[in-house]
Design an enzyme around this catalytic site. Structure first.
Site, PDB file in Angstrom:
ATOM      1  N   HIS A   4      14.092   3.022  -7.063  1.00  0.00           N
ATOM      2  CA  HIS A   4      15.271   3.105  -6.195  1.00  0.00           C
ATOM      3  C   HIS A   4      16.507   3.181  -7.087  1.00  0.00           C
ATOM      4  O   HIS A   4      16.607   2.440  -8.068  1.00  0.00           O
ATOM      5  CB  HIS A   4      15.315   1.863  -5.297  1.00  0.00           C
ATOM      6  CG  HIS A   4      16.285   1.973  -4.167  1.00  0.00           C
ATOM      7  ND1 HIS A   4      17.644   1.999  -4.362  1.00  0.00           N
ATOM      8  CD2 HIS A   4      16.091   2.066  -2.828  1.00  0.00           C
ATOM      9  CE1 HIS A   4      18.243   2.113  -3.186  1.00  0.00           C
ATOM     10  NE2 HIS A   4      17.331   2.151  -2.244  1.00  0.00           N
TER      11      HIS A   4
ATOM     12  N   SER B  66       9.672   4.190   5.614  1.00  0.00           N
ATOM     13  CA  SER B  66       8.587   3.265   5.332  1.00  0.00           C
ATOM     14  C   SER B  66       8.369   2.253   6.446  1.00  0.00           C
ATOM     15  O   SER B  66       7.242   2.064   6.923  1.00  0.00           O
ATOM     16  CB  SER B  66       8.851   2.529   4.032  1.00  0.00           C
ATOM     17  OG  SER B  66       7.928   1.485   3.919  1.00  0.00           O
TER      18      SER B  66
ATOM     19  N   GLN C 193       8.076   4.820  -6.592  1.00  0.00           N
ATOM     20  CA  GLN C 193       9.479   5.201  -6.453  1.00  0.00           C
ATOM     21  C   GLN C 193      10.409   4.201  -7.142  1.00  0.00           C
ATOM     22  O   GLN C 193      10.273   2.999  -6.948  1.00  0.00           O
ATOM     23  CB  GLN C 193       9.820   5.239  -4.965  1.00  0.00           C
ATOM     24  CG  GLN C 193      11.275   5.480  -4.675  1.00  0.00           C
ATOM     25  CD  GLN C 193      11.487   5.748  -3.199  1.00  0.00           C
ATOM     26  OE1 GLN C 193      11.595   4.815  -2.418  1.00  0.00           O
ATOM     27  NE2 GLN C 193      11.529   7.006  -2.818  1.00  0.00           N
TER      28      GLN C 193
ATOM     29  N   ASP D  56      -2.649  -7.455  -3.745  1.00  0.00           N
ATOM     30  CA  ASP D  56      -3.961  -8.098  -3.613  1.00  0.00           C
ATOM     31  C   ASP D  56      -4.937  -7.230  -2.814  1.00  0.00           C
ATOM     32  O   ASP D  56      -6.104  -7.103  -3.175  1.00  0.00           O
ATOM     33  CB  ASP D  56      -3.821  -9.454  -2.909  1.00  0.00           C
ATOM     34  CG  ASP D  56      -2.821 -10.369  -3.591  1.00  0.00           C
ATOM     35  OD1 ASP D  56      -2.688 -10.269  -4.825  1.00  0.00           O
ATOM     36  OD2 ASP D  56      -2.169 -11.167  -2.891  1.00  0.00           O
TER      37      ASP D  56
ATOM     38  N   GLU E 139       2.514  -0.383   3.556  1.00  0.00           N
ATOM     39  CA  GLU E 139       2.775   0.108   2.195  1.00  0.00           C
ATOM     40  C   GLU E 139       1.530   0.087   1.313  1.00  0.00           C
ATOM     41  O   GLU E 139       1.408   0.881   0.389  1.00  0.00           O
ATOM     42  CB  GLU E 139       3.906  -0.696   1.539  1.00  0.00           C
ATOM     43  CG  GLU E 139       4.364  -0.044   0.250  1.00  0.00           C
ATOM     44  CD  GLU E 139       5.625  -0.639  -0.344  1.00  0.00           C
ATOM     45  OE1 GLU E 139       6.429  -1.230   0.406  1.00  0.00           O
ATOM     46  OE2 GLU E 139       5.805  -0.495  -1.565  1.00  0.00           O
TER      47      GLU E 139
ATOM     48  N   GLU F 150      20.266   1.707   0.213  1.00  0.00           N
ATOM     49  CA  GLU F 150      20.805   3.059   0.215  1.00  0.00           C
ATOM     50  C   GLU F 150      21.863   3.231   1.313  1.00  0.00           C
ATOM     51  O   GLU F 150      22.666   4.162   1.272  1.00  0.00           O
ATOM     52  CB  GLU F 150      19.654   4.024   0.445  1.00  0.00           C
ATOM     53  CG  GLU F 150      20.001   5.458   0.213  1.00  0.00           C
ATOM     54  CD  GLU F 150      18.750   6.312   0.220  1.00  0.00           C
ATOM     55  OE1 GLU F 150      17.875   6.095  -0.638  1.00  0.00           O
ATOM     56  OE2 GLU F 150      18.651   7.181   1.087  1.00  0.00           O
TER      57      GLU F 150
ATOM     58  N   LEU G 233      17.625  -5.276  -4.636  1.00  0.00           N
ATOM     59  CA  LEU G 233      18.066  -4.031  -4.023  1.00  0.00           C
ATOM     60  C   LEU G 233      19.460  -4.074  -3.409  1.00  0.00           C
ATOM     61  O   LEU G 233      19.818  -5.017  -2.713  1.00  0.00           O
ATOM     62  CB  LEU G 233      17.084  -3.640  -2.915  1.00  0.00           C
ATOM     63  CG  LEU G 233      17.283  -2.201  -2.452  1.00  0.00           C
ATOM     64  CD1 LEU G 233      16.703  -1.236  -3.457  1.00  0.00           C
ATOM     65  CD2 LEU G 233      16.666  -1.978  -1.099  1.00  0.00           C
TER      66      LEU G 233
ATOM     67  N   GLY H 243       1.075  -5.237   9.672  1.00  0.00           N
ATOM     68  CA  GLY H 243       0.042  -6.163  10.136  1.00  0.00           C
ATOM     69  C   GLY H 243       0.358  -6.720  11.516  1.00  0.00           C
ATOM     70  O   GLY H 243      -0.521  -6.803  12.389  1.00  0.00           O
TER      71      GLY H 243
ATOM     72  N   GLY I 196      -2.214  -9.809   6.319  1.00  0.00           N
ATOM     73  CA  GLY I 196      -0.828  -9.391   6.107  1.00  0.00           C
ATOM     74  C   GLY I 196      -0.020  -9.496   7.381  1.00  0.00           C
ATOM     75  O   GLY I 196      -0.447  -9.021   8.446  1.00  0.00           O
ATOM     76  N   ALA I 197       1.149 -10.118   7.280  1.00  0.00           N
ATOM     77  CA  ALA I 197       1.993 -10.358   8.448  1.00  0.00           C
ATOM     78  C   ALA I 197       3.344  -9.687   8.299  1.00  0.00           C
ATOM     79  O   ALA I 197       4.366 -10.214   8.721  1.00  0.00           O
ATOM     80  CB  ALA I 197       2.145 -11.857   8.674  1.00  0.00           C
TER      81      ALA I 197
HETATM   82  C1  LIG Z   1      14.362  -4.866  -0.780  1.00  0.00           C
HETATM   83  C2  LIG Z   1      13.669  -3.819   0.041  1.00  0.00           C
HETATM   84  C3  LIG Z   1      14.376  -3.110   1.006  1.00  0.00           C
HETATM   85  C4  LIG Z   1      13.736  -2.154   1.773  1.00  0.00           C
HETATM   86  N1  LIG Z   1      14.452  -1.471   2.718  1.00  0.00           N
HETATM   87  C5  LIG Z   1      13.816  -0.606   3.526  1.00  0.00           C
HETATM   88  C6  LIG Z   1      14.504   0.031   4.605  1.00  0.00           C
HETATM   89  O1  LIG Z   1      15.684  -0.194   4.836  1.00  0.00           O
HETATM   90  N2  LIG Z   1      13.813   0.894   5.374  1.00  0.00           N
HETATM   91  C7  LIG Z   1      12.499   1.172   5.167  1.00  0.00           C
HETATM   92  O2  LIG Z   1      11.927   1.946   5.918  1.00  0.00           O
HETATM   93  N3  LIG Z   1      11.823   0.571   4.159  1.00  0.00           N
HETATM   94  C8  LIG Z   1      12.445  -0.305   3.350  1.00  0.00           C
HETATM   95  N4  LIG Z   1      11.741  -0.915   2.344  1.00  0.00           N
HETATM   96  C9  LIG Z   1      10.288  -0.725   2.268  1.00  0.00           C
HETATM   97  C10 LIG Z   1       9.621  -1.493   3.393  1.00  0.00           C
HETATM   98  O3  LIG Z   1      10.350  -2.655   3.669  1.00  0.00           O
HETATM   99  C11 LIG Z   1       8.196  -1.894   3.061  1.00  0.00           C
HETATM  100  O4  LIG Z   1       7.478  -0.791   2.613  1.00  0.00           O
HETATM  101  C12 LIG Z   1       7.494  -2.447   4.303  1.00  0.00           C
HETATM  102  O5  LIG Z   1       8.270  -3.415   4.942  1.00  0.00           O
HETATM  103  C13 LIG Z   1       6.139  -3.012   3.952  1.00  0.00           C
HETATM  104  O6  LIG Z   1       5.615  -3.656   5.088  1.00  0.00           O
HETATM  105  P1  LIG Z   1       4.109  -4.074   5.157  1.00  0.00           P
HETATM  106  O7  LIG Z   1       3.860  -4.519   6.554  1.00  0.00           O
HETATM  107  O8  LIG Z   1       3.246  -3.006   4.615  1.00  0.00           O
HETATM  108  O9  LIG Z   1       3.990  -5.315   4.143  1.00  0.00           O
HETATM  109  P2  LIG Z   1       4.899  -6.605   3.859  1.00  0.00           P
HETATM  110  O10 LIG Z   1       6.007  -6.766   4.795  1.00  0.00           O
HETATM  111  O11 LIG Z   1       5.188  -6.601   2.407  1.00  0.00           O
HETATM  112  O12 LIG Z   1       3.877  -7.786   4.146  1.00  0.00           O
HETATM  113  C14 LIG Z   1       2.731  -7.999   3.362  1.00  0.00           C
HETATM  114  C15 LIG Z   1       1.951  -9.135   3.965  1.00  0.00           C
HETATM  115  O13 LIG Z   1       0.696  -9.241   3.294  1.00  0.00           O
HETATM  116  C16 LIG Z   1       0.414 -10.598   3.068  1.00  0.00           C
HETATM  117  N5  LIG Z   1      -0.506 -10.684   1.914  1.00  0.00           N
HETATM  118  C17 LIG Z   1      -0.455 -10.004   0.758  1.00  0.00           C
HETATM  119  N6  LIG Z   1      -1.491 -10.363  -0.024  1.00  0.00           N
HETATM  120  C18 LIG Z   1      -2.214 -11.275   0.664  1.00  0.00           C
HETATM  121  C19 LIG Z   1      -3.377 -12.025   0.387  1.00  0.00           C
HETATM  122  N7  LIG Z   1      -4.039 -11.937  -0.777  1.00  0.00           N
HETATM  123  N8  LIG Z   1      -3.827 -12.866   1.344  1.00  0.00           N
HETATM  124  C20 LIG Z   1      -3.181 -13.019   2.514  1.00  0.00           C
HETATM  125  N9  LIG Z   1      -2.063 -12.330   2.823  1.00  0.00           N
HETATM  126  C21 LIG Z   1      -1.597 -11.473   1.917  1.00  0.00           C
HETATM  127  C22 LIG Z   1       1.752 -11.235   2.807  1.00  0.00           C
HETATM  128  O14 LIG Z   1       1.695 -12.615   3.063  1.00  0.00           O
HETATM  129  C23 LIG Z   1       2.620 -10.506   3.831  1.00  0.00           C
HETATM  130  O15 LIG Z   1       2.561 -11.151   5.072  1.00  0.00           O
HETATM  131  C24 LIG Z   1      12.366  -1.881   1.568  1.00  0.00           C
HETATM  132  C25 LIG Z   1      11.658  -2.597   0.614  1.00  0.00           C
HETATM  133  C26 LIG Z   1      12.311  -3.538  -0.160  1.00  0.00           C
HETATM  134  C27 LIG Z   1      11.512  -4.244  -1.220  1.00  0.00           C
END
Ligand SMILES: Cc1cc2nc3c(=O)[nH]c(=O)nc-3n(C[C@H](O)[C@H](O)[C@H](O)COP(=O)(O)OP(=O)(O)OC[C@H]3O[C@@H](n4cnc5c(N)ncnc54)[C@H](O)[C@@H]3O)c2cc1C
Length: 582
Positions: free
Chosen positions: A242, A399, A240, A221, A383, A255, A252, A21, A16-17
């Site tokens: 929104h 988040s 949640q 995944d 997340e 907020e 989205l 990650g 995950g990037a």
């Molecule tokens: C539209 C939107 C707006 C948001 N706005 C806000 C905000 O303003 N403030 C806030 O705090 N939060 C916000 N959130 C929530 C927040 O953005 C996310 O919870 C957070 O960015 C998740 O980051 P992450 O690093 O966990 O995963 P992500 O950024 O989702 O990255 C997941 C990574 O996992 C990789 N991956 C997944 N499955 C596999 C697999 N099988 N093999 C290889 N790689 C895989 C993907 O390629 C990706 O690189 C928002 C969410 C959304 C959807």
């Protein structure tokens, strides 16, 4: 087709990037050999879609303290969050924001040159008594700014990126994690990544709903990979909704639109939040606002009798909208043809954020049961994980903060762990076996008559939107458990059109669907089990929060076609549960 297997060896593998990650990888790289696998190009991760900001009690706009941020986070979580983790989150927030600033994140500024902050729902001053501006932002492209900065820093640190590699299974031996098996999406082919430590940072997973704000890639995944090792998931019933997804699209509208002063209006032109959260109005926490909207819709006061509410920003004026909310204006223009400068825009609640996930301890180690025991070598953050800072409901901008604080912390903890190991643990015989069987099996169905993945996916998404929604009942949830069970059975008969190895997107969609069906089944089952209302989980057939019976976390194991449920206590340190009024 017999698939070839290519082997790689790194000290740390991060799946995950996104912000979580990349922050982890940034902390281990430079010190130990670190690689990141991502199924999409790193800067396309959903973190880049985060609009509103990242919370921290910097106090740049008005007096603020981490104790106030903690109080809001605990209450926001409807007392289901673990307060030790919540305290860590809010105490680390300021140093982590400053670290990101120094890494190069271009936050908006106050006239005096400090990091600017804006109001967000559920964040208040002086233990809920006054207004607050706590969310650090870069216009409405905050996640984009953080993600790109972290990616550049990782490149500088020579993190090895495997872009468009899809993780298919974990490699386990003697109860510890030894690596990951992934599929090279572009070229085809299986790759075994041998590692001393693996972090799952695979992001959110609301893609199993039809109306969702989540990116196509948010298919959970990582959760499925963990669950398939007979490990539990935590608090999956808490998802949640929104309050402001573009009507019928789910995309989205941040907020920040309400933070900057937007109104919610029903068909009669009333600012109906007055009836639901008189004091905090549109800036009450998301669960409260989404329920208010749904009630207006259910009682016939949706716009034009439809399942929509108006978000009105016209009074903010053109200049403010263009300066502070340029992206959301553009989204509304492009997707529904409405200009928020001159007209209100129709919105509805949209499946947005998953509070539950892979259970971890404070050091992001994946937990194997109801106690403190963890799986050596396996970590999770962001997340997909549930260290339980959000409990039953997340506050806006907490988040990306969680991703930064716990991604960073997880990186440092993995570094300690890896340094203590002289060599890599041995791989099991045929480490790629289960992944190979799965993929060869799917490719071999090419051209056969039978159900296609897309049909099952659409049924799943529509039924989840209908039955596991803002308001829930035993009847709807039972129906959904049965639908998921049936879809999982049908999935075994699924067949593809494309049997090729190169850029086979149908294969990837099938793998993702298999994952979604597994955890959607768990979500529906856990929601059926919890017979109370708490945070985002609202059972109209079981009114009221029931602390006596339900002040506890759900753990769920998928055992073949059955789901086993157990519980563990909530960590309460400073704040005892009390009534939640806004
Ligand atoms: C539209 C939107 C707006 C948001 N706005 C806000 C905000 O303003 N403030 C806030 O705090 N939060 C916000 N959130 C929530 C927040 O953005 C996310 O919870 C957070 O960015 C998740 O980051 P992450 O690093 O966990 O995963 P992500 O950024 O989702 O990255 C997941 C990574 O996992 C990789 N991956 C997944 N499955 C596999 C697999 N099988 N093999 C290889 N790689 C895989 C993907 O390629 C990706 O690189 C928002 C969410 C959304 C959807």
């Amino acid at each position: 087709m017999k698939l070839e297997v290519i082997h790689h060896k790194h000290d740390v593998i991060v799946v995950g990037a996104g912000i979580a990650g990349l922050y982890a990888a940034l902390k281990t790289s430079g010190e130990v050999d670190t690689a990141v696998l991502s199924k999409i190009y790193p800067t396309r991760s959903h973190s880049g879609a985060a609009q509103g900001g990242c919370a921290a009690s910097l106090g740049n706009m008005m007096e603020d303290h981490w104790e106030w941020h903690l109080y809001d986070t605990v209450r926001g979580s409807d007392f289901l969050g673990d307060q030790d983790a919540q305290e860590l989150l809010v105490r680390d927030a300021a140093p982590v924001i400053y670290e990101m600033e120094h890494l190069g994140v271009p936050f908006d500024r106050t006239p005096a040159g400090r990091i600017a902050q804006r109001p967000f729902g559920g964040h208040f001053g002086n233990f809920g008594k006054s207004e607050m501006m706590r969310s650090c932002y870069a216009a409405d492209r905050s996640g984009h700014a953080q993600l790109h900065c972290l990616y550049e820093q990782c490149l500088k640190n020579e993190v090895r990126f495997y872009d468009e590699f899809f993780a298919v299974s974990l490699v386990m031996k003697d109860g510890s994690c030894r690596g990951v098996v992934a599929w090279d999406i572009r070229n085809g082919g299986l790759h075994v990544f041998h590692a001393k430590a693996v972090m799952i940072a695979s992001g959110g997973y609301a893609r199993c709903w039809k109306i969702t704000s989540n990116a196509m890639a948010n298919t959970g995944d990582g959760l499925a990979l963990v669950m398939r090792q007979n490990l539990p998931l935590e608090d999956m019933e808490f998802v949640q909704f929104h309050p402001t997804g573009l009507w019928r699209e789910g995309i989205l509208v941040s907020e920040a639109a309400r933070g900057e002063g937007g109104y919610l209006v029903n068909d009669k032109g009333e600012r109906f939040m007055e009836r639901y959260a008189k004091a905090k109005m549109e800036l009450a926490p998301r669960d409260v606002v989404s329920r208010a909207e749904q009630s207006e819709i259910n009682e016939g006061r949706g716009i034009g009798g439809q399942d929509a509410i108006h978000l009105d920003l016209r009074h903010l004026g053109r200049e403010k909208i263009l300066h502070l909310l340029p992206q959301v204006r553009e989204l509304a223009l492009k997707f529904i043809g409405r200009d928020m400068i001159t007209e209100p825009i129709p919105i509805q609640p949209t499946a947005h954020y998953s509070m539950g996930g892979i259970p971890t301890d404070l050091d992001t180690r994946v937990l194997s049961g109801t106690g403190k025991e963890s799986v050596p070598g396996l970590y999770a953050s962001g997340e997909c994980a549930c260290v339980s800072v959000h409990g039953a409901n997340r506050l806006g901008t907490n988040s990306t903060l969680e991703c930064a604080v716990f991604g960073r912390r997880g990186g440092l903890k993995m570094l300690d762990f890896v340094r203590g190991l002289e060599r890599h643990g041995e791989l099991p015989e045929d480490a790629a076996g289960p992944a190979r069987a799965q993929i060869e099996g799917l490719l071999a169905t090419a051209g056969r008559k039978g159900v296609r993945p897309v049909e099952l996916r659409e049924t799943m998404q529509k039924s989840m939107t209908d039955n596991v929604a803002v308001y829930r009942t035993a009847e709807g949830l039972q129906k959904q458990v049965a639908i998921c069970a049936e879809l999982r059975a049908k999935f075994r008969e699924v067949s593809l059109d494309d049997g090729g190895a190169y850029a086979n997107t149908e294969l990837i969609e099938a793998l993702e669907l298999g994952h979604m069906l597994d955890y959607a089944y768990v979500i529906a089952r856990c929601a059926l089990g919890r017979t109370e209302c708490r945070g985002a989980h609202w059972r109209t057939d079981h009114p009221g929060r029931n602390d006596q019976e339900w002040l506890k976390h759900t753990l769920a194991w998928l055992e073949g076609d059955a789901i086993r449920i157990d519980y563990k206590p909530v960590v309460i340190t400073r704040h005892q549960p009390e009534e939640r009024k806004y």
